[in-house]
Design a protein around this motif. Structure first.
Motif, PDB file in Angstrom:
ATOM      1  N   PRO A 123       0.795  -1.235   0.000  1.00 44.69           N
ATOM      2  CA  PRO A 123       0.000   0.000   0.000  1.00 44.69           C
ATOM      3  C   PRO A 123       0.825   1.283   0.000  1.00 44.69           C
ATOM      4  O   PRO A 123       0.300   2.352  -0.324  1.00 44.69           O
ATOM      5  CB  PRO A 123      -0.830  -0.130   1.284  1.00 44.69           C
ATOM      6  N   GLY A 124       2.120   1.205   0.318  1.00 40.37           N
ATOM      7  CA  GLY A 124       2.960   2.393   0.277  1.00 40.37           C
ATOM      8  C   GLY A 124       3.419   2.748  -1.119  1.00 40.37           C
ATOM      9  O   GLY A 124       3.938   3.853  -1.345  1.00 40.37           O
ATOM     10  N   ASN A 125       3.215   1.831  -2.077  1.00 41.87           N
ATOM     11  CA  ASN A 125       3.606   2.098  -3.457  1.00 41.87           C
ATOM     12  C   ASN A 125       2.610   3.018  -4.149  1.00 41.87           C
ATOM     13  O   ASN A 125       1.449   3.122  -3.765  1.00 41.87           O
ATOM     14  CB  ASN A 125       3.701   0.790  -4.244  1.00 41.87           C
ATOM     15  N   ARG A 126       3.092   3.685  -5.195  1.00 39.24           N
ATOM     16  CA  ARG A 126       2.224   4.509  -6.032  1.00 39.24           C
ATOM     17  C   ARG A 126       2.133   3.833  -7.396  1.00 39.24           C
ATOM     18  O   ARG A 126       3.146   3.636  -8.064  1.00 39.24           O
ATOM     19  CB  ARG A 126       2.788   5.923  -6.166  1.00 39.24           C
ATOM     20  N   VAL A 127       0.914   3.464  -7.792  1.00 37.36           N
ATOM     21  CA  VAL A 127       0.693   2.707  -9.025  1.00 37.36           C
ATOM     22  C   VAL A 127      -0.289   3.473  -9.901  1.00 37.36           C
ATOM     23  O   VAL A 127      -1.444   3.684  -9.519  1.00 37.36           O
ATOM     24  CB  VAL A 127       0.144   1.298  -8.721  1.00 37.36           C
ATOM     25  N   LEU A 128       0.173   3.881 -11.077  1.00 33.93           N
ATOM     26  CA  LEU A 128      -0.642   4.642 -12.021  1.00 33.93           C
ATOM     27  C   LEU A 128      -0.871   3.810 -13.278  1.00 33.93           C
ATOM     28  O   LEU A 128       0.080   3.396 -13.931  1.00 33.93           O
ATOM     29  CB  LEU A 128       0.073   5.945 -12.387  1.00 33.93           C
ATOM     30  N   THR A 129      -2.129   3.549 -13.603  1.00 33.12           N
ATOM     31  CA  THR A 129      -2.493   2.849 -14.831  1.00 33.12           C
ATOM     32  C   THR A 129      -3.173   3.827 -15.780  1.00 33.12           C
ATOM     33  O   THR A 129      -4.130   4.500 -15.397  1.00 33.12           O
ATOM     34  CB  THR A 129      -3.445   1.674 -14.541  1.00 33.12           C
ATOM     35  N   ILE A 130      -2.673   3.898 -17.009  1.00 35.43           N
ATOM     36  CA  ILE A 130      -3.217   4.802 -18.026  1.00 35.43           C
ATOM     37  C   ILE A 130      -3.774   3.959 -19.163  1.00 35.43           C
ATOM     38  O   ILE A 130      -3.092   3.081 -19.698  1.00 35.43           O
ATOM     39  CB  ILE A 130      -2.137   5.759 -18.559  1.00 35.43           C
ATOM     40  N   ARG A 131      -5.018   4.236 -19.535  1.00 38.94           N
ATOM     41  CA  ARG A 131      -5.676   3.509 -20.622  1.00 38.94           C
ATOM     42  C   ARG A 131      -5.927   4.448 -21.801  1.00 38.94           C
ATOM     43  O   ARG A 131      -6.939   5.142 -21.849  1.00 38.94           O
ATOM     44  CB  ARG A 131      -7.015   2.942 -20.157  1.00 38.94           C
ATOM     45  N   PRO A 132      -5.035   4.496 -22.770  1.00 37.56           N
ATOM     46  CA  PRO A 132      -5.301   5.293 -23.977  1.00 37.56           C
ATOM     47  C   PRO A 132      -6.128   4.499 -24.973  1.00 37.56           C
ATOM     48  O   PRO A 132      -6.293   3.274 -24.853  1.00 37.56           O
ATOM     49  CB  PRO A 132      -3.899   5.571 -24.514  1.00 37.56           C
ATOM     50  N   SER A 133      -6.643   5.201 -25.978  1.00 39.81           N
ATOM     51  CA  SER A 133      -7.317   4.563 -27.098  1.00 39.81           C
ATOM     52  C   SER A 133      -6.328   4.515 -28.265  1.00 39.81           C
ATOM     53  O   SER A 133      -5.119   4.453 -28.050  1.00 39.81           O
ATOM     54  CB  SER A 133      -8.590   5.323 -27.439  1.00 39.81           C
ATOM     55  N   VAL A 134      -6.844   4.562 -29.486  1.00 41.09           N
ATOM     56  CA  VAL A 134      -5.981   4.522 -30.668  1.00 41.09           C
ATOM     57  C   VAL A 134      -5.006   5.696 -30.619  1.00 41.09           C
ATOM     58  O   VAL A 134      -5.408   6.858 -30.654  1.00 41.09           O
ATOM     59  CB  VAL A 134      -6.834   4.597 -31.956  1.00 41.09           C
ATOM     60  N   VAL A 135      -3.710   5.400 -30.529  1.00 37.18           N
ATOM     61  CA  VAL A 135      -2.682   6.440 -30.429  1.00 37.18           C
ATOM     62  C   VAL A 135      -2.149   6.735 -31.828  1.00 37.18           C
ATOM     63  O   VAL A 135      -1.814   5.820 -32.586  1.00 37.18           O
ATOM     64  CB  VAL A 135      -1.536   5.990 -29.500  1.00 37.18           C
ATOM     65  N   TYR A 136      -2.049   8.016 -32.159  1.00 37.10           N
ATOM     66  CA  TYR A 136      -1.577   8.389 -33.495  1.00 37.10           C
ATOM     67  C   TYR A 136      -0.854   9.731 -33.424  1.00 37.10           C
ATOM     68  O   TYR A 136      -0.896  10.436 -32.415  1.00 37.10           O
ATOM     69  CB  TYR A 136      -2.742   8.457 -34.487  1.00 37.10           C
ATOM     70  N   GLY A 137      -0.201  10.077 -34.522  1.00 34.85           N
ATOM     71  CA  GLY A 137       0.519  11.336 -34.612  1.00 34.85           C
ATOM     72  C   GLY A 137       1.690  11.211 -35.559  1.00 34.85           C
ATOM     73  O   GLY A 137       1.854  10.203 -36.255  1.00 34.85           O
ATOM     74  N   SER A 138       2.528  12.234 -35.599  1.00 32.05           N
ATOM     75  CA  SER A 138       3.711  12.176 -36.452  1.00 32.05           C
ATOM     76  C   SER A 138       4.598  11.027 -36.003  1.00 32.05           C
ATOM     77  O   SER A 138       4.666  10.691 -34.828  1.00 32.05           O
ATOM     78  CB  SER A 138       4.485  13.489 -36.369  1.00 32.05           C
ATOM     79  N   ASN A 139       5.249  10.409 -36.986  1.00 34.47           N
ATOM     80  CA  ASN A 139       6.129   9.264 -36.766  1.00 34.47           C
ATOM     81  C   ASN A 139       5.387   7.995 -36.368  1.00 34.47           C
ATOM     82  O   ASN A 139       6.025   7.008 -35.990  1.00 34.47           O
ATOM     83  CB  ASN A 139       7.197   9.565 -35.700  1.00 34.47           C
ATOM     84  N   ASN A 140       4.054   7.985 -36.464  1.00 37.82           N
ATOM     85  CA  ASN A 140       3.360   6.743 -36.098  1.00 37.82           C
ATOM     86  C   ASN A 140       3.732   5.624 -37.068  1.00 37.82           C
ATOM     87  O   ASN A 140       3.884   5.840 -38.274  1.00 37.82           O
ATOM     88  CB  ASN A 140       1.855   6.915 -36.001  1.00 37.82           C
ATOM     89  N   PRO A 141       3.892   4.402 -36.554  1.00 37.77           N
ATOM     90  CA  PRO A 141       4.335   3.278 -37.391  1.00 37.77           C
ATOM     91  C   PRO A 141       3.307   2.913 -38.460  1.00 37.77           C
ATOM     92  O   PRO A 141       2.101   3.151 -38.287  1.00 37.77           O
ATOM     93  CB  PRO A 141       4.489   2.135 -36.376  1.00 37.77           C
ATOM     94  N   PRO A 142       3.744   2.330 -39.560  1.00 32.63           N
ATOM     95  CA  PRO A 142       2.829   1.962 -40.643  1.00 32.63           C
ATOM     96  C   PRO A 142       1.750   0.961 -40.235  1.00 32.63           C
ATOM     97  O   PRO A 142       0.746   0.838 -40.930  1.00 32.63           O
ATOM     98  CB  PRO A 142       3.762   1.353 -41.705  1.00 32.63           C
ATOM     99  N   SER A 143       1.955   0.245 -39.137  1.00 34.18           N
ATOM    100  CA  SER A 143       0.976  -0.751 -38.706  1.00 34.18           C
ATOM    101  C   SER A 143      -0.191  -0.143 -37.935  1.00 34.18           C
ATOM    102  O   SER A 143      -1.151  -0.844 -37.604  1.00 34.18           O
ATOM    103  CB  SER A 143       1.659  -1.802 -37.821  1.00 34.18           C
ATOM    104  N   THR A 144      -0.142   1.164 -37.635  1.00 36.83           N
ATOM    105  CA  THR A 144      -1.182   1.779 -36.813  1.00 36.83           C
ATOM    106  C   THR A 144      -2.389   2.186 -37.649  1.00 36.83           C
ATOM    107  O   THR A 144      -2.295   2.405 -38.859  1.00 36.83           O
ATOM    108  CB  THR A 144      -0.637   2.997 -36.063  1.00 36.83           C
ATOM    109  N   ASN A 145      -3.536   2.310 -36.995  1.00 35.00           N
ATOM    110  CA  ASN A 145      -4.807   2.490 -37.702  1.00 35.00           C
ATOM    111  C   ASN A 145      -4.883   3.782 -38.506  1.00 35.00           C
ATOM    112  O   ASN A 145      -5.308   3.786 -39.663  1.00 35.00           O
ATOM    113  CB  ASN A 145      -5.959   2.451 -36.692  1.00 35.00           C
ATOM    114  N   ILE A 146      -4.504   4.907 -37.888  1.00 35.16           N
ATOM    115  CA  ILE A 146      -4.612   6.186 -38.592  1.00 35.16           C
ATOM    116  C   ILE A 146      -3.620   6.234 -39.752  1.00 35.16           C
ATOM    117  O   ILE A 146      -3.928   6.764 -40.829  1.00 35.16           O
ATOM    118  CB  ILE A 146      -4.393   7.363 -37.629  1.00 35.16           C
ATOM    119  N   TYR A 147      -2.420   5.690 -39.549  1.00 31.96           N
ATOM    120  CA  TYR A 147      -1.449   5.636 -40.649  1.00 31.96           C
ATOM    121  C   TYR A 147      -2.053   4.879 -41.836  1.00 31.96           C
ATOM    122  O   TYR A 147      -1.987   5.331 -42.990  1.00 31.96           O
ATOM    123  CB  TYR A 147      -0.166   4.959 -40.185  1.00 31.96           C
ATOM    124  N   ARG A 148      -2.629   3.708 -41.562  1.00 30.80           N
ATOM    125  CA  ARG A 148      -3.222   2.916 -42.637  1.00 30.80           C
ATOM    126  C   ARG A 148      -4.313   3.699 -43.364  1.00 30.80           C
ATOM    127  O   ARG A 148      -4.421   3.648 -44.593  1.00 30.80           O
ATOM    128  CB  ARG A 148      -3.824   1.626 -42.069  1.00 30.80           C
TER     129      ARG A 148
END
Length: 327
Positions: free
Chosen positions: A151-176
């Motif tokens: 319980p003394g630890n600090r645990v942060l969980t982040i849930r993003p959705s489809v991540v995109y932007g410049s330099n996004n890999p060719p396998s990503t949805n927005i790139y496609r």
């Protein structure tokens, strides 16, 4: 603070690591593939499936930022998802606990919650529909257990959705999507009314830094998606407009496209070729993924880049990088 980043050669890490360095943090990184950046203080090429992959390095860390994961919509088996997303997470947690690490940041995914037409928040139950989401949900449970047992630890969980932007890999949805529209290979399948939560990389980066600065003891879980949520039809229309073209006024009914995609799937299984059209991609394109990120905004976070500007910058990068042309 010394931060150990797993999956340091990945897309999100390529933005996070320089930002952490700018804020004065020491950064260590581990990945099974080589690291091409210049911002790590120490890098180790290792497979985190191996129990001793973090030996020595983890003892230097005050915090672990766990990004390493298997993700894709073709060519990854269920066994590989659970090995890389659950087994690796278990190894990372065990190594960190033994080394006395107290701060943890875990990148999960909204896929743990499954698709939704109506926006759902962090309180929604796990309801994954594929091995990626299911394996990440099980990994989240390991971090929940970690927070309960320490319980003394600090645990942060982040849930993003489809991540995109410049330099996004060719396998990503927005790139496609941008690539298909630019190369005149795009056909609208379905009516385009599916809602799609997305996470522009610069916004996700700022959200991560915002949350890291406010970590508290115990487990904290946040969804991050951009506002407002757009439909697939709106996304397609905006990309066409950025190209100076009119979007198609017609669409292919799912009843016609699905059988064609099934044949493509059979061919892909036989040849080992990743074809652009698959049944899974058509289904995904027409399935609403709508999530509520009001929790982080109620705590004061403001999305720095609008959806319109994010897509413009992404398309501009894509055209210049891929085709050496400007808008």
């Amino acid at each position: 603070m010394t931060i150990l980043v797993t999956g340091c050669s990945g897309y999100i890490a390529s933005f996070l690591i320089p930002a952490l360095k700018e804020r004065g943090h020491t950064t260590l990184g581990v990945d099974r593939v080589s690291y091409g950046g210049e911002d790590l203080d120490e890098f180790r090429q290792a497979d985190l499936v191996e129990d001793n992959s973090l030996s020595g390095m983890v003892n230097q860390a005050d915090a672990i930022l766990h990004l390493a994961a298997a993700k894709g919509d073709w060519g990854i088996s269920e066994e590989e998802y659970y090995r890389d997303n659950l087994g690796v997470t278990r190894n990372v947690i065990e190594a960190g606990v033994e080394a006395g690490v107290k701060d943890w940041i875990f990148y999960s995914t909204v896929s743990t919650l499954g698709p939704h037409r109506e926006a759902v928040g962090e309180e929604a139950d796990f309801n994954p529909i594929n091995p990626y989401g299911a394996s990440k949900a099980e990994a989240e449970k390991l971090f929940q257990q970690l927070a309960n047992e320490y319980p003394g630890n600090r645990v942060l969980t982040i849930r993003p959705s489809v991540v995109y932007g410049s330099n996004n890999p060719p396998s990503t949805n927005i790139y496609r999507l941008v690539d298909a529209i630019y190369n005149r290979r795009f056909a609208m399948v379905g009516p385009g009314d599916a809602l799609k939560s997305t996470s522009y990389i610069e916004n996700l980066l700022e959200a991560t830094l915002f949350l890291m600065e406010r970590m508290e003891q115990g487990l904290q879980t946040y969804i991050y998606v951009d506002n407002p949520v757009l439909t697939t039809g709106t996304l397609v229309e905006r990309i066409y407009r950025l190209r100076g073209k009119a979007p198609p006024s017609w669409h292919i009914p799912l009843s016609i496209a699905s059988p064609i995609a099934t044949v493509s799937d059979w061919t892909a299984d036989l040849t080992g070729i990743d074809f652009p059209i698959t049944a899974a991609r058509i289904e995904k394109f027409n399935r609403s993924t709508n999530f509520d990120a009001s929790k982080i905004r109620e705590e004061g976070f403001e999305q720095p880049v609008s959806n319109e500007e994010a897509l413009r910058k992404t398309v501009e990068w894509h055209l210049q990088h891929k085709y050496d042309e400007t808008l």
